[in-house]
Design an enzyme around this catalytic site. Structure first.
Site, PDB file in Angstrom:
ATOM      1  N   THR A  51      34.070 -10.725 109.639  1.00  0.00           N
ATOM      2  CA  THR A  51      35.473 -11.013 109.370  1.00  0.00           C
ATOM      3  C   THR A  51      35.730 -12.515 109.342  1.00  0.00           C
ATOM      4  O   THR A  51      36.545 -13.004 108.561  1.00  0.00           O
ATOM      5  CB  THR A  51      36.372 -10.353 110.434  1.00  0.00           C
ATOM      6  OG1 THR A  51      36.130  -8.948 110.435  1.00  0.00           O
ATOM      7  CG2 THR A  51      37.839 -10.601 110.171  1.00  0.00           C
ATOM      8  N   TYR A 142      23.871  -7.151 116.383  1.00  0.00           N
ATOM      9  CA  TYR A 142      24.939  -6.837 115.443  1.00  0.00           C
ATOM     10  C   TYR A 142      24.348  -5.969 114.333  1.00  0.00           C
ATOM     11  O   TYR A 142      23.692  -6.460 113.420  1.00  0.00           O
ATOM     12  CB  TYR A 142      25.530  -8.130 114.892  1.00  0.00           C
ATOM     13  CG  TYR A 142      26.739  -7.969 113.999  1.00  0.00           C
ATOM     14  CD1 TYR A 142      27.331  -6.740 113.747  1.00  0.00           C
ATOM     15  CD2 TYR A 142      27.316  -9.090 113.397  1.00  0.00           C
ATOM     16  CE1 TYR A 142      28.432  -6.618 112.930  1.00  0.00           C
ATOM     17  CE2 TYR A 142      28.419  -8.982 112.578  1.00  0.00           C
ATOM     18  CZ  TYR A 142      28.975  -7.747 112.340  1.00  0.00           C
ATOM     19  OH  TYR A 142      30.067  -7.632 111.519  1.00  0.00           O
ATOM     20  N   LYS A 172      26.889  -4.313 118.589  1.00  0.00           N
ATOM     21  CA  LYS A 172      28.075  -4.145 117.749  1.00  0.00           C
ATOM     22  C   LYS A 172      27.635  -3.230 116.612  1.00  0.00           C
ATOM     23  O   LYS A 172      26.883  -3.622 115.723  1.00  0.00           O
ATOM     24  CB  LYS A 172      28.599  -5.473 117.217  1.00  0.00           C
ATOM     25  CG  LYS A 172      29.885  -5.248 116.418  1.00  0.00           C
ATOM     26  CD  LYS A 172      30.495  -6.521 115.881  1.00  0.00           C
ATOM     27  CE  LYS A 172      31.793  -6.153 115.140  1.00  0.00           C
ATOM     28  NZ  LYS A 172      32.353  -7.280 114.373  1.00  0.00           N
ATOM     29  N   ASP A 200      36.209   0.473 110.483  1.00  0.00           N
ATOM     30  CA  ASP A 200      37.636   0.782 110.592  1.00  0.00           C
ATOM     31  C   ASP A 200      37.965   2.202 110.162  1.00  0.00           C
ATOM     32  O   ASP A 200      38.756   2.898 110.796  1.00  0.00           O
ATOM     33  CB  ASP A 200      38.453  -0.184 109.729  1.00  0.00           C
ATOM     34  CG  ASP A 200      38.289  -1.626 110.168  1.00  0.00           C
ATOM     35  OD1 ASP A 200      37.543  -1.865 111.131  1.00  0.00           O
ATOM     36  OD2 ASP A 200      38.903  -2.504 109.531  1.00  0.00           O
TER      37      ASP A 200
END
Length: 249
Positions: A51, A142, A172, A200
């Site tokens: 992001t 990640y 993550k 999301d």
């Protein structure tokens, strides 16, 4: 920062503010921190990730951002996790050393995604070389295969990883393979790894009960020792009638 405090609650994957001429705009990060804390009740951030377009920034810009988040987050944020992943191992190691020097709560790294690791051992070796540059800082892998193309299952990666990376703290997890995530949670009940979920579209707060999502995945588990953090910017709460921590950012 809050030394020794367990990572739980919301984790904001922060954007990188830019000026119209393409320079990073450090001046607004103070307001950004205040907004997260006072308006969103967020006290944990993940800096220089996807992001934040960290891989589109140069080394100096990434360092400046990390320093400003640490400076502005002092006495306000609980955790500042700095993403230090890069295609160049020396650059990633340099960023890891820098994050440690400025007192980051944790560091994270993606898998190299041009010349990709082809198996667990190659990936672990890369991560170990990064994590070892910050030997007192918690390390997170990640996992984001839609962007890296590295599809080594996390459940497999976790086997023996503490022996190779003593500072390993968790993952993550930005993938849609909830079976892999569930197996990680089940497998590591006693390790107390943290899993930050970052897709999301797979976060459902109040959706149909028969639909598979992260919340129902958490509810399906009965143990209390593994934490699941859902890293979804803009959601301020997750319905968690569960014995796991389910967190949104």
């Amino acid at each position: 920062m809050t030394p020794g405090k367990k990572l739980q609650g919301l984790v904001a994957a922060t954007i990188t503010p830019m000026t119209p001429d393409g320079q990073i705009n450090l001046s607004v990060i103070c307001k950004y921190v205040d907004y997260l804390v006072s308006e969103q009740n967020v006290k944990n951030v993940f800096v220089n990730g996807t992001t934040g377009e960290g891989l589109s920034l140069n080394i100096q810009e990434r360092k400046q951002l990390a320093e400003e988040w640490m400076r502005q987050g002092k006495d306000k944020l609980d955790h500042v996790i700095i993403h230090v992943g890069a295609l160049s191992l020396p650059e990633s190691q340099e960023l890891a050393r820098h994050a440690a020097a400025i007192g980051a709560s944790g560091i994270a790294a993606i898998a190299p995604f041009f010349f990709k690791p082809t198996n667990k051992d190659e990936l672990t070796a890369f991560l170990q070389k990064v994590a070892s540059e910050a030997p007192a800082v918690p390390f997170y892998y990640y996992h984001i295969p839609p962007l890296t193309g590295v599809k080594i299952r996390v459940e497999e990666l976790l086997d023996g990883i503490k022996e190779r990376i003593p500072t390993f703290q968790g993952v993550k997890f930005s993938d849609t393979d909830l079976l892999d995530l569930a197996q990680c949670i089940n497998k590591n009940e006693r390790e107390q790894f943290s899993f930050l979920y970052g897709v999301d579209e797979y976060i459902q707060l109040f959706g149909p009960k028969n639909q598979s999502d992260v919340a129902s995945l958490c509810k399906a588990r009965s143990c209390v020792s593994t934490e699941v953090s859902v890293s979804h910017w803009g959601i301020s709460q997750l319905c968690h009638q569960t014995r796991f921590w389910c967190c949104a950012d």
